[in-house]
Design a protein around this motif. Sequence first.
Motif, PDB file in Angstrom:
ATOM      1  N   GLY A  96       0.830  -1.196   0.000  1.00 18.41           N
ATOM      2  CA  GLY A  96       0.000   0.000   0.000  1.00 18.41           C
ATOM      3  C   GLY A  96       0.862   1.242   0.000  1.00 18.41           C
ATOM      4  N   PRO A  97       0.258   2.406   0.174  1.00 15.85           N
ATOM      5  CA  PRO A  97       1.009   3.664   0.116  1.00 15.85           C
ATOM      6  C   PRO A  97       2.012   3.809   1.272  1.00 15.85           C
ATOM      7  N   PHE A  98       3.172   4.342   0.962  1.00 20.06           N
ATOM      8  CA  PHE A  98       4.183   4.678   1.973  1.00 20.06           C
ATOM      9  C   PHE A  98       5.046   5.797   1.414  1.00 20.06           C
ATOM     10  N   HIS A  99       5.772   6.458   2.317  1.00 22.31           N
ATOM     11  CA  HIS A  99       6.644   7.565   1.900  1.00 22.31           C
ATOM     12  C   HIS A  99       7.919   7.514   2.735  1.00 22.31           C
ATOM     13  N   LEU A 100       9.031   7.197   2.071  1.00 25.80           N
ATOM     14  CA  LEU A 100      10.329   7.122   2.732  1.00 25.80           C
ATOM     15  C   LEU A 100      11.358   7.862   1.880  1.00 25.80           C
ATOM     16  N   LYS A 101      12.620   7.818   2.315  1.00 27.21           N
ATOM     17  CA  LYS A 101      13.707   8.439   1.561  1.00 27.21           C
ATOM     18  C   LYS A 101      14.834   7.429   1.364  1.00 27.21           C
ATOM     19  N   ASP A 102      15.499   7.509   0.188  1.00 27.44           N
ATOM     20  CA  ASP A 102      16.627   6.624  -0.076  1.00 27.44           C
ATOM     21  C   ASP A 102      17.910   7.209   0.514  1.00 27.44           C
ATOM     22  N   CYS A 103      19.026   6.544   0.257  1.00 30.51           N
ATOM     23  CA  CYS A 103      20.289   6.946   0.867  1.00 30.51           C
ATOM     24  C   CYS A 103      20.811   8.275   0.319  1.00 30.51           C
ATOM     25  N   ASP A 104      20.293   8.713  -0.796  1.00 29.10           N
ATOM     26  CA  ASP A 104      20.690  10.004  -1.366  1.00 29.10           C
ATOM     27  C   ASP A 104      19.716  11.113  -1.002  1.00 29.10           C
ATOM     28  N   GLY A 105      18.717  10.826  -0.164  1.00 28.31           N
ATOM     29  CA  GLY A 105      17.766  11.826   0.269  1.00 28.31           C
ATOM     30  C   GLY A 105      16.592  12.012  -0.671  1.00 28.31           C
ATOM     31  N   TYR A 142      10.234   7.808  12.481  1.00 22.99           N
ATOM     32  CA  TYR A 142       9.693   6.616  13.123  1.00 22.99           C
ATOM     33  C   TYR A 142       8.269   6.340  12.638  1.00 22.99           C
ATOM     34  N   ASP A 143       7.461   7.372  12.542  1.00 18.60           N
ATOM     35  CA  ASP A 143       6.076   7.181  12.104  1.00 18.60           C
ATOM     36  C   ASP A 143       6.004   6.723  10.650  1.00 18.60           C
ATOM     37  N   GLU A 144       6.858   7.243   9.796  1.00 23.09           N
ATOM     38  CA  GLU A 144       6.853   6.839   8.381  1.00 23.09           C
ATOM     39  C   GLU A 144       7.258   5.375   8.232  1.00 23.09           C
ATOM     40  N   VAL A 145       8.269   4.975   8.987  1.00 21.31           N
ATOM     41  CA  VAL A 145       8.700   3.577   8.939  1.00 21.31           C
ATOM     42  C   VAL A 145       7.615   2.672   9.505  1.00 21.31           C
ATOM     43  N   LYS A 146       6.991   3.103  10.595  1.00 26.63           N
ATOM     44  CA  LYS A 146       5.923   2.298  11.200  1.00 26.63           C
ATOM     45  C   LYS A 146       4.755   2.131  10.223  1.00 26.63           C
ATOM     46  N   ARG A 147       4.422   3.197   9.485  1.00 23.76           N
ATOM     47  CA  ARG A 147       3.320   3.120   8.521  1.00 23.76           C
ATOM     48  C   ARG A 147       3.655   2.152   7.394  1.00 23.76           C
ATOM     49  N   ALA A 148       4.900   2.184   6.921  1.00 20.41           N
ATOM     50  CA  ALA A 148       5.312   1.272   5.849  1.00 20.41           C
ATOM     51  C   ALA A 148       5.279  -0.180   6.333  1.00 20.41           C
ATOM     52  N   CYS A 149       5.735  -0.423   7.550  1.00 18.64           N
ATOM     53  CA  CYS A 149       5.709  -1.780   8.098  1.00 18.64           C
ATOM     54  C   CYS A 149       4.272  -2.277   8.258  1.00 18.64           C
ATOM     55  N   LYS A 150       3.377  -1.376   8.644  1.00 18.27           N
ATOM     56  CA  LYS A 150       1.981  -1.764   8.810  1.00 18.27           C
ATOM     57  C   LYS A 150       1.370  -2.161   7.470  1.00 18.27           C
ATOM     58  N   GLN A 151       1.720  -1.449   6.394  1.00 14.88           N
ATOM     59  CA  GLN A 151       1.181  -1.765   5.069  1.00 14.88           C
ATOM     60  C   GLN A 151       1.582  -3.178   4.631  1.00 14.88           C
ATOM     61  N   TYR A 152       2.765  -3.597   5.028  1.00 13.09           N
ATOM     62  CA  TYR A 152       3.271  -4.909   4.594  1.00 13.09           C
ATOM     63  C   TYR A 152       3.133  -5.974   5.685  1.00 13.09           C
TER      64      TYR A 152
END
Length: 295
Positions: free
Chosen positions: A118-127, A210-220
């Motif tokens: 599902g939807p998530f929003h994170l950043k890669d190693c280059d920002g 922390y919240d963005e990572v938690k949301r991504a983990c919840k989606q999966y």
Amino acid sequence: MFRLLAPRLTKAALPKQFLFQRPLQRCFSKGQRLCNEASNQNRQPKKKPLSRIPIGGSETAPQSTSNESIEFSTWKAAALFLLVGGGLYYYFTKEKKRLEIEKEAEANRGYGKPMVGGPFHLKDCDGNDFTEQNLKGQFSILYFGFTHCPDICPDELDKLGCWLDTLKERYGTHIQPIFITCDPIRDTPEVLKEYLVDFHPGIIGLTGTYDEVKRACKQYRVYFSTPPTVKPGQDYLVDHSIFFYLMDPEGNFVEAMGRNYDAETGAERIQEHVKAFLPREEREKRKGKWYSFLF
């Protein structure tokens, strides 16, 4: 009365001409009979049998098939039967396997709301921003872990590197590998970049708040036990789910691959999904066909 007796003649008393006349007559009669038989045979010649040689054919052409040629033809027919039968068996076996994988992937995609993903929003190693839209256009494989993991994460990432190399070298298949940290407090973009390059240069590291990572983990449907607030320098371990999540080019989940897949079988399984994939439009068109029950 007296009877007159004719004198008895002996061979000695007969003339020589009379003695040889009767044998000569018998010989002559026998010779004449043989000549007559021969002449009759010459007058009625035997009929020749009809020729089976075709017009323009050669008299030396074989008139019948030998046992050896029959045995040779039977051997060729048996070899052809085995070759064709083996080919059909191999084809239908592979096709059956492909259909099973396709049906399994279709079931895992779910109907309506996706079961996994599902939807998530994170950043890669280059920002740079990285969302679920970046999963579209190619197969992707996601893994959730953290850089301070003592043993499980390094083993799984080593295995992922083997999968990527095998897929590229053996099948010419490229997939997008993604590592999402479950420990965003310690796993900064710089830490992730230095950590992942030791396993495979193609792995993309993602992090966030922390919240963005938690949301991504919840989606999966990923479980993790990272504490939300940690003091600087505090050491702790993170408990998390151990799965690779395989996503198709449309960003849909197709399979969760656990530790039961090794460096060899995992690459084969991913390739099977790549070959069995059909775009959504083709899957929708096929639903109206009479053979749709197969899928």
